[in-house]
Design an enzyme around this catalytic site. Structure first.
Site, PDB file in Angstrom:
ATOM      1  N   GLU A 114       0.977  -1.085  -0.052  1.00  0.00           N
ATOM      2  CA  GLU A 114       0.080  -0.075  -0.042  1.00  0.00           C
ATOM      3  C   GLU A 114       0.676   1.235   0.083  1.00  0.00           C
ATOM      4  OE1 GLU A 114      -3.123   0.408  -0.284  1.00  0.00           O
ATOM      5  OE2 GLU A 114      -3.923  -1.562  -0.084  1.00  0.00           O
ATOM      6  N   CYS A 135      -1.950   9.376   3.458  1.00  0.00           N
ATOM      7  CA  CYS A 135      -1.888   9.038   1.826  1.00  0.00           C
ATOM      8  C   CYS A 135      -3.156   9.525   1.199  1.00  0.00           C
ATOM      9  CB  CYS A 135      -1.678   7.638   1.904  1.00  0.00           C
ATOM     10  SG  CYS A 135      -3.084   6.589   2.732  1.00  0.00           S
TER      11      CYS A 135
HETATM   12  P1  NAD Z   1       8.296   4.834   4.201  1.00  0.00           P
HETATM   13  O1  NAD Z   1       8.234   3.996   3.006  1.00  0.00           O
HETATM   14  O2  NAD Z   1       9.541   5.636   4.659  1.00  0.00           O
HETATM   15  O3  NAD Z   1       8.446   3.784   5.368  1.00  0.00           O
HETATM   16  C1  NAD Z   1       7.423   2.651   5.577  1.00  0.00           C
HETATM   17  C2  NAD Z   1       8.004   1.527   6.313  1.00  0.00           C
HETATM   18  O4  NAD Z   1       9.013   0.933   5.511  1.00  0.00           O
HETATM   19  C3  NAD Z   1       8.444   1.990   7.736  1.00  0.00           C
HETATM   20  O5  NAD Z   1       8.588   0.935   8.676  1.00  0.00           O
HETATM   21  C4  NAD Z   1      10.196   1.997   7.324  1.00  0.00           C
HETATM   22  O6  NAD Z   1      10.639   1.805   8.448  1.00  0.00           O
HETATM   23  C5  NAD Z   1      10.139   0.837   6.241  1.00  0.00           C
HETATM   24  N1  NAD Z   1      11.203   0.715   5.475  1.00  0.00           N
HETATM   25  C6  NAD Z   1      12.023   1.880   4.946  1.00  0.00           C
HETATM   26  N2  NAD Z   1      13.350   1.303   4.223  1.00  0.00           N
HETATM   27  C7  NAD Z   1      13.069  -0.154   4.284  1.00  0.00           C
HETATM   28  C8  NAD Z   1      13.557  -0.998   3.602  1.00  0.00           C
HETATM   29  N3  NAD Z   1      15.047  -0.757   2.815  1.00  0.00           N
HETATM   30  N4  NAD Z   1      13.261  -2.389   3.753  1.00  0.00           N
HETATM   31  C9  NAD Z   1      12.145  -2.408   4.490  1.00  0.00           C
HETATM   32  N5  NAD Z   1      11.527  -1.711   5.209  1.00  0.00           N
HETATM   33  C10 NAD Z   1      11.848  -0.414   5.008  1.00  0.00           C
HETATM   34  O7  NAD Z   1       7.125   5.464   4.588  1.00  0.00           O
HETATM   35  P2  NAD Z   1       6.524   6.354   5.764  1.00  0.00           P
HETATM   36  O8  NAD Z   1       7.254   7.512   5.651  1.00  0.00           O
HETATM   37  O9  NAD Z   1       6.698   5.668   6.951  1.00  0.00           O
HETATM   38  O10 NAD Z   1       5.097   6.363   5.475  1.00  0.00           O
HETATM   39  C11 NAD Z   1       4.723   7.507   4.493  1.00  0.00           C
HETATM   40  C12 NAD Z   1       4.235   6.958   3.079  1.00  0.00           C
HETATM   41  O11 NAD Z   1       3.334   6.043   3.464  1.00  0.00           O
HETATM   42  C13 NAD Z   1       3.474   7.959   2.241  1.00  0.00           C
HETATM   43  O12 NAD Z   1       4.332   7.723   1.134  1.00  0.00           O
HETATM   44  C14 NAD Z   1       2.231   7.516   2.350  1.00  0.00           C
HETATM   45  O13 NAD Z   1       1.539   8.123   1.280  1.00  0.00           O
HETATM   46  C15 NAD Z   1       2.150   6.008   2.594  1.00  0.00           C
HETATM   47  N6  NAD Z   1       0.824   5.259   3.057  1.00  0.00           N
HETATM   48  C16 NAD Z   1       0.204   4.793   2.300  1.00  0.00           C
HETATM   49  C17 NAD Z   1      -1.013   4.204   2.684  1.00  0.00           C
HETATM   50  C18 NAD Z   1      -1.998   3.398   1.979  1.00  0.00           C
HETATM   51  O14 NAD Z   1      -2.728   2.764   2.532  1.00  0.00           O
HETATM   52  N7  NAD Z   1      -1.928   3.415   0.677  1.00  0.00           N
HETATM   53  C19 NAD Z   1      -1.215   4.460   4.160  1.00  0.00           C
HETATM   54  C20 NAD Z   1      -0.452   5.043   4.956  1.00  0.00           C
HETATM   55  C21 NAD Z   1       0.618   5.693   4.225  1.00  0.00           C
END
Ligand code: NAD
Length: 514
Positions: free
Chosen positions: A284, A318
């Site tokens: 997501e 999001c």
């Molecule tokens: P992010 O991608 O920075 O991090 C998300 C998760 O991934 C965190 O737990 C982070 O620690 C982990 N992560 C980061 N690098 C990684 C790697 N190399 N391997 C494995 N895990 C890793 O996102 P964020 O800043 O935490 O959240 C905001 C983003 O999430 C925005 O883009 C938002 O649109 C999206 N979002 C989407 C939804 C949806 O339902 N579509 C809901 C909420 C947030």
């Protein structure tokens, strides 16, 4: 089975505000504590910590969570596999009962959990309360959905043979969750797979480890056996790739940004020595969500819906509206009202219940201010555009007009309080602009034209379309949530097909002898 959403708290009632402030005071007394990892029945410390600070008052330490590394991921996967068979063999009813108990524990701790979210994620009272309500909804909704997936189902009959099919859990999954719904999304992504018999390694965002610790506390109190949920907090660079690459990770349940999602998807495709499956990946991701307003709309209503969609939780949803597309004939009048309302928004520490608070971290603040600089060069700044008060990662509510539909401002996810207003010649043009993005998460149309509303249903390429209302605030069970295009793999959290994704179909054919 029946399901109804948890009612949201009405903070127009002074007694509720008072009760929330009491919860904030109580949680204030618990700030700054140290938390271990949870691996099976063990509480593990490594001697290293990730510190979590209040984003609106960065001098305030919310807590320190143990910093896990690859070794702790290995241990957590082992603990989850050691628990898997026993957990999978329990009856669905028993697992459903535990999920309902988890909902009860969260209900009981509702304001306390919300208060942690206010301190750690910077959510005001209503946003934090809704986060907890959604977590409860995920438990109850999946508890209502799960029983239908239990047991054996007969396929078509054949003489002399019994043919049945059943759904079996996949194994051990990784839950990789974002900070912006630190309780709701973590809970939903964990309880869904768990209720149908999978066990999990939870890797929350390093920005909100303490809310994840509260989840573990609730799960323990609800009576979940050790090893079903294993929590490893840590830095992305240390544990992210390792968890994704690991041959013992069976599936990955991810919510976060597009770039991280793509990285995970690519890495998860590799089959490493000892790996017995192709990993299943559910993603997501982000959005560049648009609200269209046409010339038949009530402009006062539209401007209010736009402000709620664009600036709820500072645009850090999001689903947040980052593009407001107005048809030419009402563009100026709408923008005038929209800017007037936006300029009235109050920002400040979340504990004081402003309209919105600080962005989650310094990186987010710098990124947002960087996009504002781009906007100042390429569009017309109407309000905001600066860092807010000292002491936190603030950015003032910002509106740009005359934004070109194909510009960086209009195409890239900023994830902050920045709205790009785009002028369209007419409804057809507006719809084409709305669809002209790689994302497809949420979108909306405010119009009194039935034909256009119907056309939007067919032609607006988003996973969640909202007609004549704000474009955020999906409710579990009512509006299954998830995006099309590069916004996701159509996982649809809180929908009727969610649980099925964590199950594999197994068929048994038995020949009747004599
Ligand atoms: P992010 O991608 O920075 O991090 C998300 C998760 O991934 C965190 O737990 C982070 O620690 C982990 N992560 C980061 N690098 C990684 C790697 N190399 N391997 C494995 N895990 C890793 O996102 P964020 O800043 O935490 O959240 C905001 C983003 O999430 C925005 O883009 C938002 O649109 C999206 N979002 C989407 C939804 C949806 O339902 N579509 C809901 C909420 C947030």
């Amino acid at each position: 089975m029946s399901f109804s959403n948890e009612a949201l708290t009405d903070f127009a009632i002074p007694a509720n505000v008072e009760a929330y402030r009491t919860a904030l005071d109580e949680v204030a007394g618990k700030l700054g504590a140290d938390y271990p990892l949870t691996i099976g029945s063990r509480q593990v410390e490594t001697g290293a910590w990730i510190e979590s600070h209040n984003p609106g008052r960065t001098s305030q330490l919310v807590g320190r969570s143990t910093k896990g590394g690859p070794a702790e991921i290995d241990l957590a996967l082992t603990a989850a596999w050691d628990t898997f068979r026993e957990w999978a063999d329990r009856s669905m009813d028993e697992r459903v009962g535990l999920a309902r108990r988890l909902a009860d524990v969260m209900r009981h701790r509702r304001f306390e959990l919300a208060a942690w979210t206010t301190y750690e994620a910077g959510k005001n009272y209503a946003e934090a309360d809704a986060d907890v309500a959604e977590a409860i909804d995920f438990c109850e909704y999946y508890a209502a959905q799960a029983p239908a997936l239990a047991g054996e189902h007969e396929t078509y009959p054949r003489p002399g043979e019994s043919n049945t099919s059943m759904l079996v859990p996949l194994g051990v999954g990784a839950v990789i969750s974002p900070w912006n719904f630190p309780l709701a999304i973590l809970t939903g992504m964990a309880i869904g797979p768990a209720i149908v018999g999978n066990t999990l390694v939870l890797k929350p965002s390093p920005d909100t480890p303490i809310v994840a610790q509260q989840f573990m506390k609730c799960a323990r109190e609800a009576g979940f056996p050790p090893g079903v949920f294993n929590l490893v907090t840590g830095a992305d660079a240390d544990i992210g790739d390792h968890l994704v690459d690991h041959p013992r990770t069976r599936f990955i349940n991810f919510t976060g940004s597009l770039s991280t999602g793509i990285r995970i998807n690519e890495r998860a495709a590799a089959v490493h020595p000892g790996q017995l499956w192709i990993k299943k990946v559910g993603l997501e991701m982000g959005g560049k969500d648009a609200l269209i307003v046409d010339e038949t709309a009530d402009l006062d209503y539209a401007a209010r819906a736009a402000v709620a969609s664009g600036y709820g939780f500072g645009g850090q949803k999001c689903s947040a509206m980052s593009r407001l597309i107005a048809v030419d004939s009402i563009h100026d009048a709408l923008v005038e009202q929209f800017v007037a309302l936006t300029s009235e928004l109050e920002i400040g520490p979340a504990t004081q219940n402003p309209d919105f608070s600080a962005l989650i971290n310094k990186r987010a603040q710098e990124k947002t201010l960087g996009y504002i600089d781009i906007g100042k060069d390429s569009a017309k700044l109407l309000t905001g555009g600066s860092p807010g008060p000292d002491g936190g990662h603030y950015v003032t509510p910002t509106v740009f007009a005359d934004v070109a539909p194909d510009s960086q401002l209009a195409q890239e996810e900023i994830f902050g309080p920045v709205v790009s207003v785009i002028r369209a010649t007419d409804f057809d043009d507006a719809l084409a602009i709305a669809n002209d993005t790689m994302f497809g998460l949420t979108g909306g149309l405010i119009s009194n034209d039935r034909t256009r509303l119907d056309r939007a249903k067919q032609e607006f390429e988003v996973g969640n379309l909202y007609l004549n209302r704000k474009i955020t605030g999906a409710f579990v069970g009512l509006q299954p949530f998830g995006g099309l295009r590069l916004s996701g793999t159509t996982v649809k959290a809180g929908g009727p097909y969610y649980l099925r994704q964590y199950l594999a179909e197994k068929t048994v054919a038995e020949r009747r002898l004599t």
